[in-house]
Write a protein that holds these residues in place. Structure first.
Motif, mmCIF file in Angstrom:
data_model
loop_
_atom_site.group_PDB
_atom_site.id
_atom_site.type_symbol
_atom_site.label_atom_id
_atom_site.label_comp_id
_atom_site.label_asym_id
_atom_site.label_seq_id
_atom_site.Cartn_x
_atom_site.Cartn_y
_atom_site.Cartn_z
ATOM 1 N N TYR A 1 11.994 14.345 -23.133
ATOM 2 C CA TYR A 1 12.585 13.001 -23.181
ATOM 3 C C TYR A 1 13.441 12.740 -21.937
ATOM 4 O O TYR A 1 13.320 11.684 -21.303
ATOM 5 N N ASP A 2 14.290 13.697 -21.585
ATOM 6 C CA ASP A 2 15.143 13.532 -20.408
ATOM 7 C C ASP A 2 14.313 13.363 -19.135
ATOM 8 O O ASP A 2 14.602 12.505 -18.290
ATOM 9 N N ASP A 3 13.276 14.171 -18.988
ATOM 10 C CA ASP A 3 12.410 14.084 -17.813
ATOM 11 C C ASP A 3 11.679 12.746 -17.767
ATOM 12 O O ASP A 3 11.555 12.115 -16.714
ATOM 13 N N TYR A 4 11.218 12.295 -18.927
ATOM 14 C CA TYR A 4 10.522 11.009 -19.002
ATOM 15 C C TYR A 4 11.444 9.862 -18.595
ATOM 16 O O TYR A 4 11.058 8.992 -17.813
ATOM 17 N N MET A 5 12.655 9.859 -19.130
ATOM 18 C CA MET A 5 13.593 8.785 -18.805
ATOM 19 C C MET A 5 13.960 8.800 -17.319
ATOM 20 O O MET A 5 14.044 7.752 -16.683
ATOM 21 N N GLN A 6 14.156 9.978 -16.776
ATOM 22 C CA GLN A 6 14.451 10.097 -15.347
ATOM 23 C C GLN A 6 13.268 9.588 -14.514
ATOM 24 O O GLN A 6 13.458 8.855 -13.533
ATOM 25 N N GLN A 7 12.062 9.945 -14.910
ATOM 26 C CA GLN A 7 10.871 9.513 -14.180
ATOM 27 C C GLN A 7 10.693 8.001 -14.250
ATOM 28 O O GLN A 7 10.374 7.358 -13.255
ATOM 29 N N MET A 8 10.891 7.421 -15.415
ATOM 30 C CA MET A 8 10.737 5.975 -15.553
ATOM 31 C C MET A 8 11.797 5.230 -14.734
ATOM 32 O O MET A 8 11.517 4.170 -14.166
ATOM 33 N N SER A 9 12.976 5.779 -14.641
ATOM 34 C CA SER A 9 14.019 5.183 -13.811
ATOM 35 C C SER A 9 13.605 5.209 -12.340
ATOM 36 O O SER A 9 13.763 4.220 -11.612
ATOM 37 N N LYS A 10 13.053 6.326 -11.919
ATOM 38 C CA LYS A 10 12.596 6.466 -10.538
ATOM 39 C C LYS A 10 11.457 5.484 -10.236
ATOM 40 O O LYS A 10 11.449 4.811 -9.210
ATOM 41 N N ILE A 11 10.503 5.391 -11.157
ATOM 42 C CA ILE A 11 9.371 4.472 -10.986
ATOM 43 C C ILE A 11 9.863 3.026 -10.976
ATOM 44 O O ILE A 11 9.405 2.204 -10.180
ATOM 45 N N GLY A 12 10.808 2.717 -11.851
ATOM 46 C CA GLY A 12 11.388 1.370 -11.868
ATOM 47 C C GLY A 12 12.018 1.021 -10.533
ATOM 48 O O GLY A 12 11.890 -0.104 -10.045
ATOM 49 N N GLY A 13 12.697 1.980 -9.920
ATOM 50 C CA GLY A 13 13.282 1.770 -8.597
ATOM 51 C C GLY A 13 12.223 1.508 -7.540
ATOM 52 O O GLY A 13 12.397 0.667 -6.655
ATOM 53 N N LEU A 14 11.108 2.218 -7.639
ATOM 54 C CA LEU A 14 10.017 2.000 -6.687
ATOM 55 C C LEU A 14 9.401 0.609 -6.853
ATOM 56 O O LEU A 14 9.081 -0.060 -5.865
ATOM 57 N N ASN B 1 0.831 -1.197 0.000
ATOM 58 C CA ASN B 1 0.000 0.000 0.000
ATOM 59 C C ASN B 1 0.869 1.252 0.000
ATOM 60 O O ASN B 1 0.637 2.184 -0.779
ATOM 61 N N LYS B 2 1.882 1.270 0.856
ATOM 62 C CA LYS B 2 2.783 2.416 0.940
ATOM 63 C C LYS B 2 3.511 2.625 -0.390
ATOM 64 O O LYS B 2 3.614 3.757 -0.878
ATOM 65 N N ASN B 3 3.982 1.543 -0.998
ATOM 66 C CA ASN B 3 4.696 1.656 -2.271
ATOM 67 C C ASN B 3 3.777 2.098 -3.408
ATOM 68 O O ASN B 3 4.176 2.896 -4.255
ATOM 69 N N TRP B 4 2.552 1.585 -3.458
ATOM 70 C CA TRP B 4 1.613 2.011 -4.499
ATOM 71 C C TRP B 4 1.282 3.492 -4.351
ATOM 72 O O TRP B 4 1.132 4.211 -5.340
ATOM 73 N N GLN B 5 1.172 3.959 -3.100
ATOM 74 C CA GLN B 5 0.916 5.382 -2.880
ATOM 75 C C GLN B 5 2.090 6.224 -3.367
ATOM 76 O O GLN B 5 1.891 7.287 -3.963
ATOM 77 N N ALA B 6 3.312 5.765 -3.122
ATOM 78 C CA ALA B 6 4.500 6.488 -3.583
ATOM 79 C C ALA B 6 4.544 6.533 -5.111
ATOM 80 O O ALA B 6 4.853 7.576 -5.703
ATOM 81 N N ILE B 7 4.224 5.419 -5.752
ATOM 82 C CA ILE B 7 4.208 5.373 -7.216
ATOM 83 C C ILE B 7 3.135 6.313 -7.758
ATOM 84 O O ILE B 7 3.378 7.070 -8.706
ATOM 85 N N ALA B 8 1.957 6.295 -7.166
ATOM 86 C CA ALA B 8 0.873 7.178 -7.613
ATOM 87 C C ALA B 8 1.258 8.646 -7.433
ATOM 88 O O ALA B 8 0.988 9.477 -8.317
ATOM 89 N N ALA B 9 1.896 8.978 -6.316
ATOM 90 C CA ALA B 9 2.318 10.361 -6.078
ATOM 91 C C ALA B 9 3.368 10.792 -7.103
ATOM 92 O O ALA B 9 3.309 11.915 -7.630
ATOM 93 N N GLU B 10 4.314 9.911 -7.386
ATOM 94 C CA GLU B 10 5.338 10.223 -8.395
ATOM 95 C C GLU B 10 4.715 10.455 -9.762
ATOM 96 O O GLU B 10 5.079 11.386 -10.479
ATOM 97 N N MET B 11 3.799 9.596 -10.156
ATOM 98 C CA MET B 11 3.158 9.743 -11.459
ATOM 99 C C MET B 11 2.301 11.008 -11.518
ATOM 100 O O MET B 11 2.255 11.691 -12.544
ATOM 101 N N SER B 12 1.651 11.333 -10.430
ATOM 102 C CA SER B 12 0.850 12.553 -10.375
ATOM 103 C C SER B 12 1.740 13.787 -10.515
ATOM 104 O O SER B 12 1.412 14.713 -11.277
#
Length: 109
Positions: free
Chosen positions: A76-89, A27-38
């Motif tokens: 593109y740079d922001d997208y790649m950085q974001q996907m890396s962060k989400i992948g880590g989560l 639950n905590k991790n899904w909330q973090a992923i949702a917050a990052e995507m938002s």
């Protein structure tokens, strides 16, 4: 081996505790992923809007191409950085989910 009813109750309680902890972590991790995507969506929208305003006020085709090229690179740079962060989560969530299973396996089932 389970010798009596108390051992069985203890095993059941341990499994319930492990399951509840795992669900709490998920639950905590899904909330973090949702917050990052938002946050990413908000940033992306704001960046797109600002770029569109710049494009509308550009004085030449060359300036418009420069604005668009700069935007594409930043996006593109922001997208790649974001996907890396989400992948880590997601990786962190998988590790946390496996901990109770690993504990059971280490204790011999």
């Amino acid at each position: 081996m389970i010798r009596n009813f108390e051992d069985m109750q203890k095993l059941g309680q341990t499994n319930v505790d492990s399951a509840m902890k795992m669900l709490g972590e998920w639950n905590k991790n899904w909330q973090a992923i949702a917050a990052e995507m938002s946050d990413y969506t908000k940033r992306s929208f704001e960046e797109s809007t600002a770029t569109m305003e710049k494009l509308m006020s550009s004085k030449s085709v060359e300036q418009a191409v420069e604005i668009q090229t700069s935007y594409a690179k930043r996006a593109y740079d922001d997208y790649m950085q974001q996907m890396s962060k989400i992948g880590g989560l997601y990786a962190s969530m998988a590790k946390e989910a496996y901990k109770p299973v690993e504990k059971i396996l280490q204790n011999g089932g």
